[in-house]
Scaffold this active site. Sequence first.
Site, mmCIF file in Angstrom:
data_model
loop_
_atom_site.group_PDB
_atom_site.id
_atom_site.type_symbol
_atom_site.label_atom_id
_atom_site.label_comp_id
_atom_site.label_asym_id
_atom_site.label_seq_id
_atom_site.Cartn_x
_atom_site.Cartn_y
_atom_site.Cartn_z
ATOM 1 N N HIS A 23 160.312 -3.576 -137.381
ATOM 2 C CA HIS A 23 160.712 -2.246 -136.942
ATOM 3 C C HIS A 23 159.485 -1.338 -136.930
ATOM 4 O O HIS A 23 158.794 -1.194 -137.937
ATOM 5 C CB HIS A 23 161.785 -1.713 -137.895
ATOM 6 N N ASP A 30 169.237 2.656 -140.431
ATOM 7 C CA ASP A 30 167.831 2.959 -140.739
ATOM 8 C C ASP A 30 167.737 4.140 -141.699
ATOM 9 O O ASP A 30 168.131 5.255 -141.343
ATOM 10 C CB ASP A 30 167.099 3.278 -139.420
ATOM 11 N N MET A 61 160.782 8.058 -132.020
ATOM 12 C CA MET A 61 161.168 9.390 -132.500
ATOM 13 C C MET A 61 160.234 10.385 -131.833
ATOM 14 O O MET A 61 159.391 11.017 -132.471
ATOM 15 C CB MET A 61 161.050 9.440 -134.031
ATOM 16 N N MET A 83 171.112 6.648 -137.813
ATOM 17 C CA MET A 83 170.191 7.064 -138.877
ATOM 18 C C MET A 83 171.001 7.378 -140.133
ATOM 19 O O MET A 83 172.027 8.066 -140.070
ATOM 20 C CB MET A 83 169.404 8.312 -138.463
ATOM 21 N N HIS A 125 161.263 2.061 -132.418
ATOM 22 C CA HIS A 125 162.152 3.211 -132.647
ATOM 23 C C HIS A 125 161.361 4.458 -132.267
ATOM 24 O O HIS A 125 160.482 4.897 -133.005
ATOM 25 C CB HIS A 125 162.560 3.194 -134.127
ATOM 26 N N MET A 175 156.351 8.153 -134.034
ATOM 27 C CA MET A 175 156.639 9.582 -134.273
ATOM 28 C C MET A 175 155.553 10.436 -133.637
ATOM 29 O O MET A 175 154.375 10.072 -133.686
ATOM 30 C CB MET A 175 156.675 9.864 -135.774
ATOM 31 N N SER A 215 160.507 -2.143 -141.940
ATOM 32 C CA SER A 215 159.853 -1.047 -141.236
ATOM 33 C C SER A 215 158.385 -1.000 -141.662
ATOM 34 O O SER A 215 158.067 -0.799 -142.836
ATOM 35 C CB SER A 215 160.526 0.275 -141.576
ATOM 36 N N ASP A 234 158.048 2.376 -136.207
ATOM 37 C CA ASP A 234 158.456 3.776 -136.117
ATOM 38 C C ASP A 234 157.412 4.598 -135.384
ATOM 39 O O ASP A 234 156.302 4.780 -135.875
ATOM 40 C CB ASP A 234 158.689 4.337 -137.525
HETATM 41 C C1 DX5 Z 1 162.423 7.084 -140.834
HETATM 42 C C2 DX5 Z 1 162.199 5.770 -140.151
HETATM 43 C C3 DX5 Z 1 162.544 4.600 -140.953
HETATM 44 C C4 DX5 Z 1 161.813 4.477 -142.272
HETATM 45 C C5 DX5 Z 1 162.807 3.935 -143.245
HETATM 46 O O1 DX5 Z 1 162.240 8.089 -139.899
HETATM 47 O O2 DX5 Z 1 162.946 5.706 -138.948
HETATM 48 O O3 DX5 Z 1 162.437 3.410 -140.205
HETATM 49 O O4 DX5 Z 1 160.690 3.650 -142.245
HETATM 50 O O5 DX5 Z 1 162.240 3.898 -144.491
HETATM 51 P P1 DX5 Z 1 163.060 3.590 -145.803
HETATM 52 O O6 DX5 Z 1 163.654 2.232 -145.651
HETATM 53 O O7 DX5 Z 1 161.997 3.661 -146.876
HETATM 54 O O8 DX5 Z 1 164.094 4.670 -145.950
HETATM 55 ZN ZN ZN Z 2 162.999 3.764 -137.897
#
Ligand code: DX5
Ligand code: ZN
Length: 229
Positions: free
Chosen positions: A37, A180, A72, A141, A70, A41, A12, A39
């Site tokens: 990956h 994840d 969010m 998740m 991903h 947000m 990620s 993220d």
């Molecule tokens: C959290 C993200 C993850 C995050 C995971 O909202 O969706 O992808 O980067 O991070 P770690 O592996 O540090 O828990």
């Molecule tokens: Zn993620």
Amino acid sequence: MSMNHPIRIAPSLLSANFARLEEEVRCCEHGGAEILHIDVMDGHFVPNITVGALVVEALRPITTLVLDCHLMITEPERYIEAFAEAGADWISVHVEATRHLHRTLSLIRACGSRVGVVLNPVTPLVSVFDAVEYCDFVLLMSVNPGFGGQAFIPSFFRRARELRAFLNRNRLEHIEIEVDGGVGLENAEEIVRAGASILVSGSGVFRGNPRETIPALRRAAERGLTLAL
Ligand code: DX5
Ligand code: ZN
């Protein structure tokens, strides 16, 4: 009927150094990652704000790794085309964030990306049972989305086993489970034994050198695969 999906490691980028993103991508490639990956947000669906399609577009020409976006974000359907055009290979949306899930999943498919649906840690599995046939993967998740570096929530194991059993019972064994949040050397084997094959890891990969942390995570994960045989 069951089948073993090969393990794929998805660093990620949330935990990468954004000032040196290309170097970080190269380290992931050298570490043998199959997937990046990303993220996304929006400060609305989750408390944090990160990156958008612009960053996907910047990464697309510099790597052939799968770009796994991903989302969010609230009303992800408004941004699917932009992410697909930017070069997102996979796009996943939260079941909690979109009102017309089937329409949103169909839109991702029509845009040519692989389709994923995501569930927060205690969103009932049954809320996607009718949607999985329109998906290529389900992302469970194992933390509350929003931040890297959080502790893994163990109910993931039970949920992954139940989802895997449902998929296998319904001739949907080709659908993969992605995990994840809080994934590391200490739980990778059990995660795979529970039925996941795509392992996202942010802090676990970038805490050290990805050239070493990725192969180590893969070795730990593949132990779960051997036991499953
Ligand atoms: C959290 C993200 C993850 C995050 C995971 O909202 O969706 O992808 O980067 O991070 P770690 O592996 O540090 O828990
Ligand atoms: Zn993620």
